[in-house]
Design an enzyme around this catalytic site. Structure first.
Site, PDB file in Angstrom:
ATOM      1  N   LYS A   1      14.706 -28.590  61.711  1.00 55.71           N
ATOM      2  CA  LYS A   1      14.478 -29.509  62.740  1.00 55.71           C
ATOM      3  C   LYS A   1      13.271 -30.472  62.338  1.00 55.71           C
ATOM      4  CE  LYS A   1      12.403 -26.627  66.332  1.00 55.71           C
ATOM      5  NZ  LYS A   1      12.829 -26.213  67.550  1.00 55.71           N
TER       6      LYS A   1
ATOM      7  N   ARG B   1      21.161 -28.550  74.856  1.00 49.22           N
ATOM      8  CA  ARG B   1      22.063 -27.973  73.967  1.00 49.22           C
ATOM      9  C   ARG B   1      23.133 -26.972  74.590  1.00 49.22           C
ATOM     10  NH1 ARG B   1      21.079 -24.811  68.691  1.00 49.22           N
ATOM     11  NH2 ARG B   1      23.105 -24.320  68.186  1.00 49.22           N
TER      12      ARG B   1
ATOM     13  N   ARG C   1      21.970 -22.626  76.104  1.00 48.43           N
ATOM     14  CA  ARG C   1      21.659 -22.052  74.599  1.00 48.43           C
ATOM     15  C   ARG C   1      21.530 -20.431  74.989  1.00 48.43           C
ATOM     16  NH1 ARG C   1      16.565 -24.508  72.293  1.00 48.43           N
ATOM     17  NH2 ARG C   1      15.713 -22.541  71.956  1.00 48.43           N
TER      18      ARG C   1
ATOM     19  N   GLU D   1      25.562 -31.235  72.292  1.00 48.40           N
ATOM     20  CA  GLU D   1      24.432 -31.876  73.085  1.00 48.40           C
ATOM     21  C   GLU D   1      24.998 -32.323  74.388  1.00 48.40           C
ATOM     22  OE1 GLU D   1      21.402 -31.008  71.648  1.00 48.40           O
ATOM     23  OE2 GLU D   1      19.839 -31.920  72.932  1.00 48.40           O
TER      24      GLU D   1
ATOM     25  N   LYS E   1      18.971 -35.668  65.967  1.00 49.91           N
ATOM     26  CA  LYS E   1      18.465 -34.663  66.687  1.00 49.91           C
ATOM     27  C   LYS E   1      18.398 -35.263  68.243  1.00 49.91           C
ATOM     28  CE  LYS E   1      15.063 -30.990  67.896  1.00 49.91           C
ATOM     29  NZ  LYS E   1      16.031 -30.726  69.020  1.00 49.91           N
TER      30      LYS E   1
ATOM     31  N   GLU F   1      21.853 -34.842  60.645  1.00 47.31           N
ATOM     32  CA  GLU F   1      22.324 -35.313  61.611  1.00 47.31           C
ATOM     33  C   GLU F   1      21.208 -35.901  62.534  1.00 47.31           C
ATOM     34  OE1 GLU F   1      23.809 -32.153  63.966  1.00 47.31           O
ATOM     35  OE2 GLU F   1      25.455 -31.654  62.233  1.00 47.31           O
TER      36      GLU F   1
END
Lengths: 346, 603
Positions: free
Chosen positions: B453, B279, B299, B324, B274, B272
């Site tokens: 990531k 977050r 988060r 997000e 980023k 996906e």
């Protein structure tokens, strides 16, 4: 005789013309009366020096045998005549051997207190109130925010940190003459009896204190001790050493600093102190104001420190007060640099 | 209160996370209920009472002190609460006073004994902050200091008119540190460097529990947390969380390095974008009255619902979305710089809501209705998510698209060119790609090998070290905080202008080298700060990596870096060859320009 005909601020320091001497001169003079052994008050090179035995000894340890042409010891309460004045030394409670100097000429008595504190200190003779006409006071902590509280409680803070972090070393920055020994004595009073470690610069003066009968328990030089063995221990060091590469010999050290300045957070943070200990060898605001009141003096001269606030307070009390522009005196915790003898890492 | 004050005092000076934890745990272990519960509430910002204003504190101190002395003191200390805490007039009870030395009192008279407990007779002071009052006076100050419980429970019921007198009584009863802590508590904001998460972690350590366990039941608990402590100390069962909108501890990704790809099979992974946003976890559920309630968590589990009221109506379906937070204008994702205008706001004005329309881009579903999905593989959760978003059918909430790729080369190309690989107009808000194992369960923390990531390569510039400052804790003897600058045209030729500060990115060995360099090349010292030589031919060039750049009127250079760190030491490069400010200005994205025009239009 008017007070300023007896004592007057001069370039070399407080000068007594009728007695022919200076008190704590910052330049070399023929005859000097020294209140205590801190280097901004006790400088080498004078002709004749009059001070307590302890102060003379401490000067000798610092500067060597020839720090003055001649010396004379005077005890607390003892009186001697110098020229047209009578001089008497009284305990100032600041460090071992520290004294206030009472100068009497005809009927006028002026007390130059030097540095002093009225809080308890197991390592020196307690401060005495000396009734006088003119009281010359320091003002290192001459602001009402400086109230130093109970030194034993601060030491308990240190000891509970040692108990909570047994794998870390505790490094206590403390001035090497007076503060260090007082902190050690307070640690002992609190019941801590393990060996306490010393930075090399602390050793000479500390053993002098011991030789004068001050009980400090078992002390060891930190030099040569393995890093791992310093976990859970307490080491006393000059303040500047606690932010020095010297600290890398300690396991994850907690940096403490014993000083009246630690009362103000910004000062502690600026120095990177993690455990500030508010322990001062100077009178705090309450100490200054109550001492001034208790001397009964009608006129107050304020020397080094925060003169403005203290002079203002005196005025509100109906006292005549003026700042004395004396230069050359600091507070021992304020200066970063180590003197030559202290930086030598013996 | 005094014990809590000691804890705050210690925390305020302690830089290390683990040491803070130890201090808090130790306090919680050795303090009784309910005091420790209120302390935990204070540390997690869970207390609610009307805060006292600075003006009130000023009035209280003005009634008690000489204005000149207060002005001199405030000027020296620089902080109102601290000044008041220190100079609040109280009788000094700790120190004994010296005996008077009358004429003829001999030398031996007082030697060897500590000063007596009785002060000499003295004139009564006219002002409170002056000479210490004689014993017997100030009898009103002999009350025991208030407990934290006293303070918290009293404050929660106290009327506004009663506050000044009550505060003054407490200030009379506490010592300096106690007064400082009280003033911090009543004015709001302890600011001792402890997050709610850290405090909960410390509480969990009481019973060797994981912070996540505490986090899970936390929303159902209230101060003073008696049932929490009872469970942690093994005296009772685990409290049940009856909260309809609990926070679920988040799952985090590892940064992927080139050699990590070896052995990874592309078919095991879903990719996906980023997104460069915030977050969040958006949770909705039904309360006891069957009404929908929704909450937004950061988060770390902080409740940030109040900052985004415009998103709440969209959270109509019970469930827990991991996604997000972004700002969308005309369907286009705005940069992080734009989103920043919505963060940390005390009040959310209609204008703010209109100018910065908030949006949630969903990439995971942790709960659907009453069903907990966390123990399902990611691929299944993703399918449930797609279905959930479709059912929701709300313009403010959409799906974060997956990136189709056949092999790592294809993904590498997509990462290099998001616009061409499906992110189209939103490409500027993409900061890399995420790789998630199809079979990954939703595990709290940063489990190995599940999520990766893969960020864009950072921007790199060469800057010159200008100033260095000592670090804290373990680094207190090292110069480890660096201010660096780049060249710009000045009045008298080229000069360096500071563009940022960094205190990590280097290895321990490099830290030693820089420390040595700083000590040997100091030109001036200001307290803990050293000026380090920075001439065209003398000085140290640092390669600085950073994530983004923003215009900043607060910085002399006019730019501010995001996330700067030292990536390399360029011993080989003379300072004159370091980068210029013009280079940085060219890097400023078009977004920053858009942002500055909108915000100037807003005033």
């Amino acid at each position: 005789m008017r007070p300023h005909d007896i004592l007057i601020p001069a370039a070399a320091g407080l000068c007594c013309k009728p007695g022919g001497f200076h008190i704590d001169p910052v330049r070399t003079v023929e005859r000097a009366l020294i209140t205590h052994g801190h280097s901004d008050h006790a400088r080498p090179g004078h002709g004749a020096v009059l001070a307590t035995q302890e102060t003379l000894d401490l000067m000798r340890l610092r500067y060597g045998d020839n720090f003055a042409r001649s010396t004379q010891a005077i005890g607390y309460g003892e009186e001697i005549r110098l020229g047209d004045v009578r001089v008497r030394f009284h305990p100032a409670g600041h460090v071992l051997g520290s004294a206030q100097v009472a100068v009497t000429c005809e009927k006028t008595c002026i007390v130059a207190a030097g540095d002093y504190k009225d809080a308890p200190d197991p390592t020196c003779t307690p401060f005495e109130i000396v009734p006088c006409d003119v009281f010359i006071t320091e003002a290192t902590f001459g602001l009402p925010v400086f109230r130093h509280g109970n030194a034993s409680a601060e030491v308990n803070k240190l000891l509970s940190s040692v108990a909570l972090f047994p794998e870390r070393a505790h490094l206590v920055g403390a001035y090497s003459l007076g503060k260090a020994q007082r902190v050690i004595a307070l640690i002992r009073q609190a019941g801590y009896d393990a060996p306490i470690y010393l930075h090399g610069a602390m050793e000479t003066i500390t053993s002098y204190y011991q030789s004068r009968g001050v009980e400090l328990g078992e002390l060891r030089p930190v030099k040569g001790v393995r890093k791992a063995d310093l976990a859970g221990t307490i080491t006393l060091a000059p303040p500047s050493a606690t932010s020095d590469i010297w600290t890398r010999r300690f396991p994850d050290p907690v940096t403490a600093f014993a000083s009246g300045w630690m009362r103000v957070r910004a000062r502690a943070r600026q120095r990177g102190v993690e455990l500030p200990l508010v322990i001062s060898d100077h009178a705090d605001w309450d100490g200054l104001t109550s001492t001034i009141a208790a001397t009964g003096a009608g006129e107050i001269w304020v020397t080094h420190g925060q003169e403005d606030a203290l002079v203002h307070w005196c005025t509100t009390q109906g006292l005549v007060a003026r700042p004395l522009a004396l230069v050359g005196y600091g507070d021992e915790d304020g200066d970063e640099a180590l003197s030559a003898s202290e930086s030598a890492e013996a | 209160m005094n014990r809590f004050a000691e804890l705050l005092d210690r925390l305020a000076y302690e830089p290390g996370r683990n040491n803070k934890l130890r201090l808090i745990t130790n306090y919680l272990r050795s303090t009784k209920d309910p005091d420790r519960g209120y302390a935990l509430a204070a540390l997690t910002a869970a207390l609610s009472f009307k805060h006292a204003k600075a003006g009130l504190i000023r009035e209280l101190i003005a009634e008690r002190t000489d204005p000149v002395l207060f002005a001199l003191s405030y000027d020296y200390v620089g902080d109102l609460s601290e000044t008041v805490a220190l100079m609040w007039p109280t009788p000094r009870t700790h120190a004994s006073s010296p005996p008077p030395c009358g004429e003829g009192s001999g030398v031996g008279g007082h030697n060897g004994s500590l000063a007596s407990d009785h002060p000499p007779p003295q004139p009564s002071p006219a002002r409170g902050e002056g000479a210490r009052p004689a014993w017997g006076k100030g009898a009103g100050h002999n009350n025991p200091p208030p407990t934290l419980t006293d303070v918290v429970t009293t404050l929660s019921t106290l009327g506004k008119a009663e506050l000044p007198a009550q505060l003054a009584r407490w200030l009379d009863e506490l010592d300096e540190t106690g007064r400082w802590a009280l003033l911090k508590l009543v004015t709001g904001g302890l600011r001792v460097g402890v997050s709610a998460r850290l405090a909960k972690t410390a509480a969990a350590a009481l019973g060797d529990k994981d912070a996540h366990d505490v986090e899970l039941i936390w929303p159902g608990l209230a101060p003073p947390y008696l049932e929490l402590f009872a469970w942690l100390e093994g005296r009772a069962d685990k409290p049940v969380n009856l909260d309809p909108t609990p926070f679920r501890p988040v799952m985090l990704a590892h940064a992927i390095a080139d050699n990590d790809f070896v052995g990874l099979d592309p078919t095991d992974y879903i990719a996906e974008w980023k997104w460069d946003g915030i977050r969040i976890q958006a949770v909705s559920g039904r309360d006891a009255e069957d009404n929908i309630v929704a909450r937004l968590y950061s988060r770390t589990g902080e409740d940030i619902t109040g900052s985004f009221p415009d998103l709440l109506p969209s959270l109509r379906l019970p469930g827990a979305i991991d996604g997000e937070l972004l700002v969308l204008r005309d369907g286009r994702v705005q940069s992080f710089n734009v989103l920043q205008q919505r963060l940390n706001r005390k009040t959310v004005t209609p204008k703010l809501i209109k100018d910065y329309p908030i949006h949630l881009r969903a990439y995971d579903l942790l709960g659907d209705g009453d069903t907990d999905l966390r123990m399902l593989p990611f691929a299944e959760r993703r399918a449930r998510l797609e279905n959930f978003i479709a059912r929701l059918d709300d313009p403010r909430i959409d799906l974060s698209p997956t990136i189709a790729f056949a092999d790592w080369d294809a993904l590498t190309a997509a990462r290099r060119d998001p616009a061409g690989a499906g992110a189209s107009l939103d490409a500027d808000a993409v900061e890399g790609v995420m790789l998630k194992r199809r079979d990954a369960l939703y595990l709290p923390g940063r489990p190995k090998g599940q999520w990766w990531k893969w960020k864009h390569d950072p921007h790199i510039i060469d800057a010159v070290l200008m100033y260095a400052q000592r670090g804290h804790g373990k680094r207190s003897s090292y110069y480890s905080d660096y201010t660096f600058g780049v060249w710009t045209e000045g009045d008298s030729g080229d000069q360096l202008v500071p563009v940022g500060k960094a205190y990590f990115g280097f290895t321990d060995e490099e830290l030693l080298q820089i420390d040595r360099f700083v000590r040997r090349n100091t030109t001036e010292k200001f307290g803990p700060v050293r000026h380090v030589v920075h001439e065209p031919d003398q000085g140290l060039v640092l390669e600085v990596a950073f994530e983004g750049l923003q215009r900043s009127p607060r910085h002399k250079s006019g730019v501010a870096m995001r996330f700067p760190r030292i990536s390399r030491l360029r011993w080989d490069k003379p300072p004159r060859e370091a980068d210029r400010l013009e280079t940085l200005e060219r890097m400023l994205t078009a977004d920053a320009t858009i942002q500055s025009t909108t915000s100037s239009g807003g005033h």
